[in-house]
Design an enzyme around this catalytic site. Sequence first.
Site, PDB file in Angstrom:
ATOM      1  N   GLY A   1       0.815  -1.203   0.000  1.00 18.45           N
ATOM      2  CA  GLY A   1       0.000   0.000   0.000  1.00 18.45           C
ATOM      3  C   GLY A   1       0.849   1.253   0.000  1.00 18.45           C
ATOM      4  O   GLY A   1       1.992   1.250  -0.465  1.00 18.45           O
ATOM      5  N   SER A   2       0.296   2.306   0.558  1.00 20.08           N
ATOM      6  CA  SER A   2       0.935   3.620   0.488  1.00 20.08           C
ATOM      7  C   SER A   2       2.103   3.726   1.453  1.00 20.08           C
ATOM      8  O   SER A   2       2.177   3.020   2.466  1.00 20.08           O
ATOM      9  CB  SER A   2      -0.088   4.712   0.814  1.00 20.08           C
TER      10      SER A   2
ATOM     11  N   GLY B   1       0.719   4.959   4.940  1.00 16.40           N
ATOM     12  CA  GLY B   1       0.070   3.896   5.708  1.00 16.40           C
ATOM     13  C   GLY B   1       1.058   2.848   6.173  1.00 16.40           C
ATOM     14  O   GLY B   1       0.990   2.354   7.309  1.00 16.40           O
ATOM     15  N   GLY B   2       2.001   2.499   5.294  1.00 15.36           N
ATOM     16  CA  GLY B   2       2.993   1.499   5.660  1.00 15.36           C
ATOM     17  C   GLY B   2       3.890   1.949   6.790  1.00 15.36           C
ATOM     18  O   GLY B   2       4.223   1.169   7.694  1.00 15.36           O
TER      19      GLY B   2
ATOM     20  N   GLU C   1       5.485  -3.270   1.124  1.00 11.26           N
ATOM     21  CA  GLU C   1       5.779  -2.719  -0.207  1.00 11.26           C
ATOM     22  C   GLU C   1       5.096  -1.365  -0.266  1.00 11.26           C
ATOM     23  O   GLU C   1       3.870  -1.286  -0.212  1.00 11.26           O
ATOM     24  CB  GLU C   1       5.255  -3.638  -1.306  1.00 11.26           C
TER      25      GLU C   1
ATOM     26  N   CYS D   1       2.081  -1.384  -9.169  1.00  9.86           N
ATOM     27  CA  CYS D   1       3.257  -1.000  -8.384  1.00  9.86           C
ATOM     28  C   CYS D   1       4.522  -0.977  -9.232  1.00  9.86           C
ATOM     29  O   CYS D   1       5.504  -0.331  -8.862  1.00  9.86           O
ATOM     30  CB  CYS D   1       3.435  -1.951  -7.202  1.00  9.86           C
TER      31      CYS D   1
ATOM     32  N   GLU E   1       6.666   9.033  -6.159  1.00  6.49           N
ATOM     33  CA  GLU E   1       5.686   8.327  -6.987  1.00  6.49           C
ATOM     34  C   GLU E   1       4.374   9.106  -7.075  1.00  6.49           C
ATOM     35  O   GLU E   1       3.878   9.635  -6.079  1.00  6.49           O
ATOM     36  CB  GLU E   1       5.403   6.941  -6.406  1.00  6.49           C
TER      37      GLU E   1
END
Length: 472
Positions: free
Chosen positions: A205-206, A209-210, A229, A267, A354
């Site tokens: 995810g983002s 959040g990660g 990731e 991704c 990104e």
Amino acid sequence: MTSASPSLFDTAADAAREAPFWAASDPATRAGLLQALARVLEQHRDPLVALAHGETHLGSVRLQGELDRTCFQLRAFADFVLAGSLHAVEHDAAVDGPPPRGRPGMHRVRVPLGPVAMFAASNFPFAFSVLGGDTASALAAGCPVVVRAHPAHLQLSRAVFHLVQRVLHEQHLPSGLVGLVDGASVEHGAALVQHPAIQAVAFTGSLRGGLALQALAAQRAVPIPFFGELGSVNPLVVLPAAFSAQAPEALAAQLAASVTLGMGQFCTRPGVVVLVGCEASRRFLAALALHLAEAPAHPMLTPAIADAYLSGAQALRSTAGVGVLLEPSLERMGALLATVPAADFMAREELRHEIFGPAVLAALCEDEQALVPVLQSMAGTLVATLWGAEADAPLARQLVATATARAGRVLFGGVPTGVAVTRAQQHGGPWPSSTQPASTSVGLHACERFLRPVVYQGAPGWLLSGFPSERS
């Protein structure tokens, strides 16, 4: 399945903890479950794909292929388990005499970590969701799984989970072996990561959040590994030799198809193109803009993702030195193509972040030698692609060395979208593309994330008799 209150997450996590037998299950049992899960997905293919399309807008062709990939990787992990190498014993026989030559006998095994919390991804409703690669690899390693469903495809997640429960019942396995929680709040995710039954976390995810979940995993009384990731720009470097081997217009069509696949919500989508400013590059960019403009557009996975994409496009457009060749709008959520001088690209960190969606930023270099420092300026990435580096030359060697230092996978030609599920695959790279660059979330070695080594020194015979075949 649980939802709504963080306290209900206890039910799924505790049920996973109560399935310790899975760590000691034999290869045939594990493989049988993985194979049965693949079959049940195929048996319910059409209604599942229709449900997935209704929630994600990704299209039946893409989703059919993703379901095929999901079934393939379930069976691949089943074969991997049956082959025996996953839990093979490494044995050093005892040697008489004093050290350093003399030594006791040692048997090195790998044991499952325990229940794994798996956070499903928004952009892969089959392959990185309830029965995706994280779940398959954890089950193959001997770990129960608690899946945190993604709100972008919640109905599909529930439907797949019900099929999983049916298979577990048919195989006389406890329902807690695979659990599902569908609370979408930050508190729900935090409760799952912090639950004492959970022994590892797999997240796609983002970056934001990660990072939050990784901090929670590290702050526990007993910290647990967090396999995340988080984000990747996936640079594509074009040497002038690439335009000699293939027409710029043909290469542009190839890149445009990769960038717009699934509305750029991959991704591994190439987000930065690095090339030398020349006539061939100008033809390449003109053709790329044309192909991107003509690509079909459809809604993005969620309104929040669409808003973030438009915000990123606007921020890029407002950056000094950036020239926009094509941009999305509220009326048409299409592709973004912009250019920037290489010097500005290296000077502005925000240009190297990104933008999740069909966005491409072209960094234009004055000459070939500038390609290397531009690539060096980028952070860790899942994949780096080199076009035109087939011939052995000092520049090609420099680019390969730089790409190797920054990426988990280096391509020579082609495009990075599409990640093969193989034994040799590496889907994970230096920070911030992943939190554990030595691990992979795709491919058969994904199992190794959920195993830890233990050495038995001078083990008694009764213990050794229970070991699988040894590898000396």
